[in-house]
Design an enzyme around this catalytic site. Sequence first.
Site, PDB file in Angstrom:
ATOM      1  NE  ARG A 262     -51.363 -46.577  -4.699  1.00 29.90           N
ATOM      2  CZ  ARG A 262     -50.339 -45.893  -5.184  1.00 29.90           C
ATOM      3  NH1 ARG A 262     -50.047 -45.975  -6.458  1.00 29.90           N
ATOM      4  NH2 ARG A 262     -49.609 -45.130  -4.392  1.00 29.90           N
ATOM      5  CD  GLU A 291     -47.657 -52.329  -8.883  1.00 27.58           C
ATOM      6  OE1 GLU A 291     -46.601 -51.744  -8.538  1.00 27.58           O
ATOM      7  OE2 GLU A 291     -48.672 -51.718  -9.241  1.00 27.58           O
ATOM      8  CG  HIS A 310     -46.416 -48.427 -10.456  1.00 26.47           C
ATOM      9  ND1 HIS A 310     -46.967 -49.061  -9.367  1.00 26.47           N
ATOM     10  CD2 HIS A 310     -46.785 -47.123 -10.334  1.00 26.47           C
ATOM     11  CE1 HIS A 310     -47.616 -48.189  -8.615  1.00 26.47           C
ATOM     12  NE2 HIS A 310     -47.518 -47.005  -9.190  1.00 26.47           N
TER      13      HIS A 310
END
Length: 350
Positions: A262, A291, A310
Amino acid sequence: MRILAAGDEFVGTGLLTGAVRQELGTVPGGPGDPEFTELGLPWPIEPFGPVGNVQEASGTEERMIEAIADAEVAVTQMAPFTEKVFTAAPHLRLVAVCRGGPVNVDLDAATAAGVAVTYAPGRNAAAAAEFAVGMILAAMRRIATSSAELLAGTWRGDYYAYANAGVELDGTTVGLVGYGAIGSRVARVLVAFGARVLVSDPFANPARITDDGAEPVELEDLLRRSAVVSLHARLTEQTRHLIDADRLALMPEGAVLVNTARGGLMDYAPLPEALRSGRLGALALDVYDVEPPPADWALRDAPNVIATPHLAGASRQTAERAAHIVAAEVGRYDRGEALAFLANPAVLDR
């Protein structure tokens, strides 16, 4: 039974409905077949974000309210289940989420509405562990950076010079911060490579860590001793910015830092200078504080950075596994059995 299948471009509606039918033993239009409403969400083509009062969701409250109608059960990965959505769904009794945590669900609102919420722990453990090991290897052996340079026309023969050569995993000390389903898999792979593995996780059983061939230690000890540090902890208020400037300073000169967990686990502000000064030898990231990163992201021109969008959990098996985990919960609900992964146990007291 009326079911809303809110799929996306990863765990699609077809995967969800197919897994539920397999679990219930039905065929389309056959006896006992649920009445499905299908809703397609744009993730990951469009990034997730906050929707209403929930985080990391895709779609809108308005589309959800329109789609959920008389549904008794909802299966999804990214759909926003906010207080407004629960208010508009008086028949809803179960929300099954294809994620390691139902961050797209307002659990307090769900409990107040009498809706059980389940999730899918471990659905991406294999994929994320493989990816993390790949990032470690890419950073230690310059796989990604040398490939990019070669494709841009630069042959870096100097990487074979002793001073610039990569480092093997065999015999290297690697520290893992977090030892859940992903971190424990990473440890076992690294041990097989011959690495010395340190683990910091106050919630993990030390005997289990030792049985896996690793050594349980405190975080500061891990940072001081590890040539590579890989993050696998959950993001909580206690772990936010767990790796900050002070803890970066504990790491050996030239250490490698990997984060596939994370973005909030790290304070990103000191990283560019840590790379330029050599305090960090390399940085491998799959997650970010924002993001996607903005155009003026400070790490874009920092040296020895590997960055992926990701992707750690992005395997086809992850999507299939997630669909079957939530389908199994729908089956338990249909048979009146206890749910395996209930996120809001207080709902049982209502």
